[in-house]
Every structure is written in C-alpha cells, then in structure tokens.
Design an enzyme around this catalytic site. Structure first.
Site, PDB file in Angstrom:
ATOM      1  N   LYS A  22       0.834  -1.209   0.000  1.00  0.00           N
ATOM      2  CA  LYS A  22       0.000   0.000   0.000  1.00  0.00           C
ATOM      3  C   LYS A  22       0.867   1.256   0.000  1.00  0.00           C
ATOM      4  CE  LYS A  22      -1.468   2.095   3.690  1.00  0.00           C
ATOM      5  NZ  LYS A  22      -1.050   3.349   4.383  1.00  0.00           N
ATOM      6  N   ASN A  23       1.888   1.291   0.851  1.00  0.00           N
ATOM      7  CA  ASN A  23       2.675   2.522   0.977  1.00  0.00           C
ATOM      8  C   ASN A  23       3.558   2.787  -0.238  1.00  0.00           C
ATOM      9  OD1 ASN A  23       1.490   3.222   3.346  1.00  0.00           O
ATOM     10  ND2 ASN A  23       3.130   2.453   4.661  1.00  0.00           N
ATOM     11  N   ARG A  93      -2.623  10.469   4.221  1.00  0.00           N
ATOM     12  CA  ARG A  93      -1.300  11.038   4.439  1.00  0.00           C
ATOM     13  C   ARG A  93      -0.499  11.123   3.137  1.00  0.00           C
ATOM     14  NH1 ARG A  93       0.781  14.366   7.958  1.00  0.00           N
ATOM     15  NH2 ARG A  93       3.021  14.335   7.815  1.00  0.00           N
ATOM     16  N   CYS A 117      -3.354   8.850   9.641  1.00  0.00           N
ATOM     17  CA  CYS A 117      -3.521   8.368  11.016  1.00  0.00           C
ATOM     18  C   CYS A 117      -2.945   9.385  11.994  1.00  0.00           C
ATOM     19  CB  CYS A 117      -2.812   7.025  11.190  1.00  0.00           C
ATOM     20  SG  CYS A 117      -3.581   5.717  10.235  1.00  0.00           S
ATOM     21  N   ARG A 122       2.482  15.530  13.188  1.00  0.00           N
ATOM     22  CA  ARG A 122       3.153  14.927  12.021  1.00  0.00           C
ATOM     23  C   ARG A 122       3.698  16.060  11.161  1.00  0.00           C
ATOM     24  NH1 ARG A 122      -0.068   9.676   9.790  1.00  0.00           N
ATOM     25  NH2 ARG A 122       1.889   9.479   8.656  1.00  0.00           N
ATOM     26  N   ILE A 124       5.931  18.456   8.539  1.00  0.00           N
ATOM     27  CA  ILE A 124       6.435  18.258   7.173  1.00  0.00           C
ATOM     28  C   ILE A 124       7.601  19.215   6.901  1.00  0.00           C
ATOM     29  CG2 ILE A 124       4.358  17.250   6.121  1.00  0.00           C
ATOM     30  CD1 ILE A 124       3.747  20.094   5.063  1.00  0.00           C
ATOM     31  N   ASP A 125       8.268  19.635   7.973  1.00  0.00           N
ATOM     32  CA  ASP A 125       9.358  20.605   7.809  1.00  0.00           C
ATOM     33  C   ASP A 125      10.477  20.083   6.898  1.00  0.00           C
ATOM     34  OD1 ASP A 125       9.572  18.868  10.187  1.00  0.00           O
ATOM     35  OD2 ASP A 125      11.589  19.713  10.328  1.00  0.00           O
ATOM     36  N   GLN A 126      10.743  18.789   6.930  1.00  0.00           N
ATOM     37  CA  GLN A 126      11.839  18.248   6.108  1.00  0.00           C
ATOM     38  C   GLN A 126      11.462  18.231   4.616  1.00  0.00           C
ATOM     39  OE1 GLN A 126      14.905  17.629   7.576  1.00  0.00           O
ATOM     40  NE2 GLN A 126      13.753  18.588   9.232  1.00  0.00           N
ATOM     41  N   ASP A 307       5.225   0.255  11.942  1.00  0.00           N
ATOM     42  CA  ASP A 307       3.913  -0.170  11.447  1.00  0.00           C
ATOM     43  C   ASP A 307       3.565  -1.607  11.862  1.00  0.00           C
ATOM     44  OD1 ASP A 307       3.627   2.317  10.366  1.00  0.00           O
ATOM     45  OD2 ASP A 307       4.053   1.716   8.297  1.00  0.00           O
ATOM     46  N   ARG A 399      -8.346   1.184   4.912  1.00  0.00           N
ATOM     47  CA  ARG A 399      -7.336   1.974   4.198  1.00  0.00           C
ATOM     48  C   ARG A 399      -6.191   1.115   3.694  1.00  0.00           C
ATOM     49  NH1 ARG A 399      -5.168   6.607   7.694  1.00  0.00           N
ATOM     50  NH2 ARG A 399      -3.711   6.397   5.990  1.00  0.00           N
TER      51      ARG A 399
HETATM   52  C1  EPZ Z   1       5.394   6.659   6.386  1.00  0.00           C
HETATM   53  O1  EPZ Z   1       4.804   7.811   6.955  1.00  0.00           O
HETATM   54  C2  EPZ Z   1       4.317   5.606   6.326  1.00  0.00           C
HETATM   55  N1  EPZ Z   1       3.219   6.097   5.493  1.00  0.00           N
HETATM   56  C3  EPZ Z   1       3.829   5.285   7.735  1.00  0.00           C
HETATM   57  O2  EPZ Z   1       2.950   4.174   7.639  1.00  0.00           O
HETATM   58  C4  EPZ Z   1       5.012   4.853   8.606  1.00  0.00           C
HETATM   59  O3  EPZ Z   1       4.587   4.701   9.940  1.00  0.00           O
HETATM   60  C5  EPZ Z   1       6.123   5.888   8.550  1.00  0.00           C
HETATM   61  O4  EPZ Z   1       6.483   6.179   7.177  1.00  0.00           O
HETATM   62  C6  EPZ Z   1       7.387   5.458   9.268  1.00  0.00           C
HETATM   63  O5  EPZ Z   1       7.852   4.248   8.727  1.00  0.00           O
HETATM   64  C7  EPZ Z   1       3.325   6.012   4.181  1.00  0.00           C
HETATM   65  O6  EPZ Z   1       4.290   5.507   3.628  1.00  0.00           O
HETATM   66  C8  EPZ Z   1       2.177   6.530   3.388  1.00  0.00           C
HETATM   67  P1  EPZ Z   1       8.010   9.714   8.189  1.00  0.00           P
HETATM   68  P2  EPZ Z   1       5.533   9.228   6.857  1.00  0.00           P
HETATM   69  O7  EPZ Z   1       8.074  10.981   7.442  1.00  0.00           O
HETATM   70  O8  EPZ Z   1       6.273   9.308   5.584  1.00  0.00           O
HETATM   71  C9  EPZ Z   1       9.207  12.839  11.666  1.00  0.00           C
HETATM   72  C10 EPZ Z   1       0.922   2.994   7.910  1.00  0.00           C
HETATM   73  O9  EPZ Z   1       0.391   2.537   8.934  1.00  0.00           O
HETATM   74  N2  EPZ Z   1       9.168  13.876  10.595  1.00  0.00           N
HETATM   75  O10 EPZ Z   1       9.012   8.653   7.883  1.00  0.00           O
HETATM   76  O11 EPZ Z   1       4.512  10.267   7.164  1.00  0.00           O
HETATM   77  C11 EPZ Z   1       7.810  12.305  11.998  1.00  0.00           C
HETATM   78  O12 EPZ Z   1       7.148  13.135  12.910  1.00  0.00           O
HETATM   79  C12 EPZ Z   1       1.545   4.369   7.937  1.00  0.00           C
HETATM   80  O13 EPZ Z   1       0.965   2.412   6.823  1.00  0.00           O
HETATM   81  C13 EPZ Z   1       9.599  15.152  10.893  1.00  0.00           C
HETATM   82  O14 EPZ Z   1       9.998  15.464  12.018  1.00  0.00           O
HETATM   83  O15 EPZ Z   1       6.548   9.092   8.079  1.00  0.00           O
HETATM   84  C14 EPZ Z   1       8.146  10.924  12.537  1.00  0.00           C
HETATM   85  O16 EPZ Z   1       8.492  11.042  13.889  1.00  0.00           O
HETATM   86  C15 EPZ Z   1       1.276   5.093   9.191  1.00  0.00           C
HETATM   87  N3  EPZ Z   1       9.581  16.091   9.887  1.00  0.00           N
HETATM   88  C16 EPZ Z   1       9.378  10.485  11.736  1.00  0.00           C
HETATM   89  O17 EPZ Z   1       9.918  11.707  11.181  1.00  0.00           O
HETATM   90  C17 EPZ Z   1       9.157  15.790   8.628  1.00  0.00           C
HETATM   91  O18 EPZ Z   1       9.179  16.685   7.764  1.00  0.00           O
HETATM   92  C18 EPZ Z   1       9.108   9.520  10.585  1.00  0.00           C
HETATM   93  O19 EPZ Z   1       8.082  10.036   9.745  1.00  0.00           O
HETATM   94  C19 EPZ Z   1       8.739  14.488   8.343  1.00  0.00           C
HETATM   95  C20 EPZ Z   1       8.746  13.527   9.350  1.00  0.00           C
END
Ligand code: EPZ
Length: 436
Positions: A22-23, A93, A117, A122, A124-126, A307, A399
C-alpha cells in the site's frame, strides 16, 4: 456502518497470498503525474487509500482506473491542475506526495495539509526544507501549502530526521529538476527503492535508493510504461504475527523475506518457528507452547517497523514474562492499548515505552480502531481472545488491508463483517448525548 465480529480461539492454518505494498502503491500512483503519459501499475492493492488517490488524480484532470484485478491504468496526459483541495486530501497522508509531484511537473502546487492516522504531531518541515533547497518558495494560506519555483535546480539536502515521506517527496520534485540533487540521511525503506525503480523505468536517473545517500540527476521528461509494485511487508508481517498469536501454521506467500528480517528474528527469539523460502515464509508454533517475552525497539528500516509495533505488542500480551516495547518513530502510537485493556491485558505506558506483563488469557470485548495498524492489532487480539470481540470504526482497516476478512477466513479464522444495527435505546442515548 459495519463492524467485525471475531470468535477467538481458532488456529490459523494454510496459505495466504500477500497483496502489493500500500505505501509503495500510493507513492507510485502520485509519481505517475510526472510522466504526463500512460502508466500501467500492477499489484496495486484495492484499498481505500489507493482509491482516494485515484479520485485525486481524476479531479486533477487525469484518468485512473482499475482495468483488471490489481492492475491500475493511470493516464496523466490531460492532467492540468496543480491544486488539490481539503476535501480530497484530508483523508490520506500520502496525498503529501502531491506536493513533490505537482511542483516537479508544473513548478507550482497548492495542496491542503495532508490527513492520515493520528500519532501526534506529524510535521512536514523536512519536505519543505527539501523543496526550498531546490529553489521553491513556500507559503501556507487558508490550510493549504503553496509552492512555486521559476526554475527547480538540484542541490544537497541533509534530512534532520530519517523521513520516508520527505525522502520520496524530494525525489519526486528533483526528478525533472535541472542538475543533481543529493539527499543525505535518506530513509531506506523498501518502498523508497520501489518508487525510485518505477521512476527510473520511466526515464529518471536516480541512484542509491535503499542507502542513506540518494543522487537524482534531473532529466527533461519521463515516459509512460508498465511497473509492478513490491509485496506489502507490513501486511505480510501482520499475518506472520497473527499466525504466531493463534499458535497456527501459515505459509505467507508472494513476499520478499529479507524485508521482514527484523520481525522474523523477534518471532524466533520468542520461540516461534520461522522458515524462509525464496518468496514466502512459513510461521508455525505448537499449540501448547507459551511464547517468551522480548524487547522490541522500533526504528527506521532495516530496524523493527513502527507499522508492526501494535500487532507485535498485542502478541506479547500473552507471552511468558515482561516485554518492553519502545516506539522510536512516532510520538503517540500507543493509543490502542486503552482498547486492549478492556480485554484484560496488563500493559503500562510511560511516554514512548510500553511495559507488557504477559497474562495467561485475554477475553473478547467491543473495541474501536484508533488507526490502521491499531485496527490490525485489535483483529489479532480478537483471534487470541476467549469469546467474541467486536471491532468498530473499520474505516482505518479499510485503508490498508485488502480482503482482510476473506484472507483470514481462508486460514480458518471465525470472523465476519456485519452491518451495525442500532437498537432504539442506543440511538436515543446517542441523540441525547449530542443534544447535551
Ligand atoms: C510513512 O509515513 C508511512 N506512510 C507510515 O505508515 C510509517 O509509519 C512511517 O512512514 C514510518 O515508517 C506512508 O508511507 C504513506 P516519516 P511518513 O516521514 O512518511 C518525523 C501505515 O500505517 N518527521 O518517515 O509520514 C515524523 O514526525 C503508515 O501504513 C519530521 O519530524 O513518516 C516521525 O516522527 C502510518 N519532519 C518520523 O519523522 C518531517 O518533515 C518519521 O516520519 C517528516 C517527518
């Protein structure tokens, strides 16, 4: 509205075929915007997240439709809008990927803040840092992120946190940019490699995906083509844990076993038998054996996946001894434990750490999903419990798990999906609660 009804206690036995990831699929559907052409994407799971993105592609002027089981045709030749509004984006997301893809294609994007979720903040600064590094101006107005760049020019981006979303988004924005973009401290999840492979097959020049340094040499355009999405390692992991939880014997097919090494190692440590084959794993466990407690720490790939944390913690509630589960990716991913408590588990939470004292049995109860993987954990709890568990709020499970009930039934689970029939006293109580 519907609920799942599970009568616990059946051993899961047999074979289960895993769907496409899915992801990965959600990112690849959005990435096809960059081709401005026709792409055929195979092994796409038919779940509400992929359907939501298909709708968004259609609203933007493209045409996305399933032409066969798991085969999606995405035609972006007439896609001409760079605006994705709140209604379409709030549910999911992965709609954040629209920022990178629309910016890459039109040098402009207007995208409502993405939903998904709820695991606390959550940010998105990066993502934003990456887009700005490529030359985009960013602004936030009326709940939308606006991005604009006269030219997109590659540069170096060091991610302060390992982020799957930011890695993919910057890759998308950089694919058609001028020059070379280097992402350092990139995430290494299998779906990042999958998105890079898709883009490369369509004519991009991306090297290093799957390592922490990714180099993207911009190309002027991409073409269409056919691609097949990798198997879903989180769906596979969920069935592996369900097999162990019911002391069953299940062959989990159509997977890439190395993607699940961290889970296989933990299950083996608990006393579960895990046999690996080329594209399958067999998970089995004697029916009278009590599993051992373990320590689990979630980490970005190749660490133990966040996950699978809720499903794994649920398995540990019946293990012998004290387990410690540390959540190192999300701030707030233990909400579902409150639901499990009503089933008799003994878990205490302190910030990002859960201490699980194994109990001898848990009992069925009405529970409600708080997010996608929490929903999967409650299903596993229902399979492990004595008596009947009813699971409400199925929108999350829908989802990300294709044909969950069908697959579990085939393995011998006693599970049905039923319409919720509200009796008069319940609906009256709801109405007076609303008035109050
Ligand atoms: C992806 O979310 C997955 N979603 C999530 O799966 C998964 O839990 C997550 O990666 C971690 O593996 C999809 O692929 C659609 P991240 P994503 O950016 O990309 C912090 C599921 O159940 N962060 O890797 O949104 C953030 O707060 C879902 O299938 C920043 O600080 O996750 C977190 O602590 C839920 N700034 C960490 O990084 C940013 O700009 C990892 O988040 C971005 C993220």
């Amino acid at each position: 509205m519907e609920k799942l009804v599970i009568l616990g206690g059946s051993r899961l036995v047999g074979e289960v075929e895993i769907s496409g990831a899915k992801n990965s699929a959600v990112a690849i559907i959005v990435a096809s915007i960059l081709t401005g052409d026709v792409c055929t994407i195979e092994n796409v799971p038919d779940v509400s997240d992929t359907r939501a993105l298909m709708n968004i592609i259609n609203q933007l002027g493209g045409d996305a439709e399933f032409i066969d089981k798991g085969v999606l045709r995405v035609d972006c030749r007439e896609l001409d809008s760079y605006e994705a509004t709140y209604d379409s984006v709030k549910k999911i997301r992965a709609s954040s990927y629209l920022m990178g893809a629309l910016l890459g294609k039109f040098h402009r994007a207007r995208v409502a803040f993405p939903g998904g979720c709820d695991f606390g903040v959550r940010p998105i600064d990066q993502h934003i840092k990456g887009f700005e590094r490529l030359g985009a101006k960013t602004d936030v107005k009326y709940g939308c992120i606006e991005l604009e760049a006269e030219r997109l020019v590659g540069g170096g981006v060091y991610l302060d946190v390992v982020s799957v979303g930011a890695t993919i988004n910057i890759m998308l924005a950089a694919t058609l940019a001028e020059g070379v973009t280097v992402i350092e401290n990139a995430a290494r999840e299998p779906h990042i490699v999958d998105v890079a492979n898709f883009l490369n097959l369509m004519g991009a020049n991306i090297k290093g995906a799957g390592t922490s340094v990714i180099k993207i040499k911009g190309v002027p355009s991409l073409h269409g083509g056919s691609y097949s999405v990798i198997p879903d390692q989180i769906e596979a992991g969920t069935y592996m844990i369900a097999a162990a939880a019911t002391h069953g014997d299940v062959l989990v097919k159509n997977i890439i076993p190395t993607h699940l090494d961290s889970l296989s190692a933990k299950l083996s440590e608990m006393g579960v038998t895990v046999e690996e084959f080329d594209d399958a794993v067999r998970v089995s466990c004697d029916s009278d054996k009590r599993l051992r407690a373990v320590t689990v720490k979630t980490q970005p790939y190749p660490g133990f996946p966040t996950d699978l944390q809720p499903q794994m913690l649920t398995l540990l509630t019946l293990a012998k001894g004290t387990s410690v589960v540390s959540e190192n990716v999300w701030d707030n991913r233990f909400k579902y434990v409150a639901e499990l408590r009503g089933m008799g588990v003994n878990v205490t939470i302190d910030g990002r750490v859960a201490v699980v004292e194994g109990v001898e049995r848990i009992t069925g109860s009405p529970v409600s999903s708080t997010d996608l993987r929490a929903g999967a954990a409650l299903v596993i709890a229902g399979l492990m419990a004595h008596g009947v568990t009813e699971i409400y709020n199925l929108k999350y499970l829908d989802r990300g798990y294709e044909d969950l009930v069908g697959k579990l039934k085939k393995l011998g689970a006693q599970i049905t999906r039923r319409e919720i029939v509200e009796n008069n006293s319940q609906s009256n109580a709801k109405r007076s609660k609303k008035r109050a």
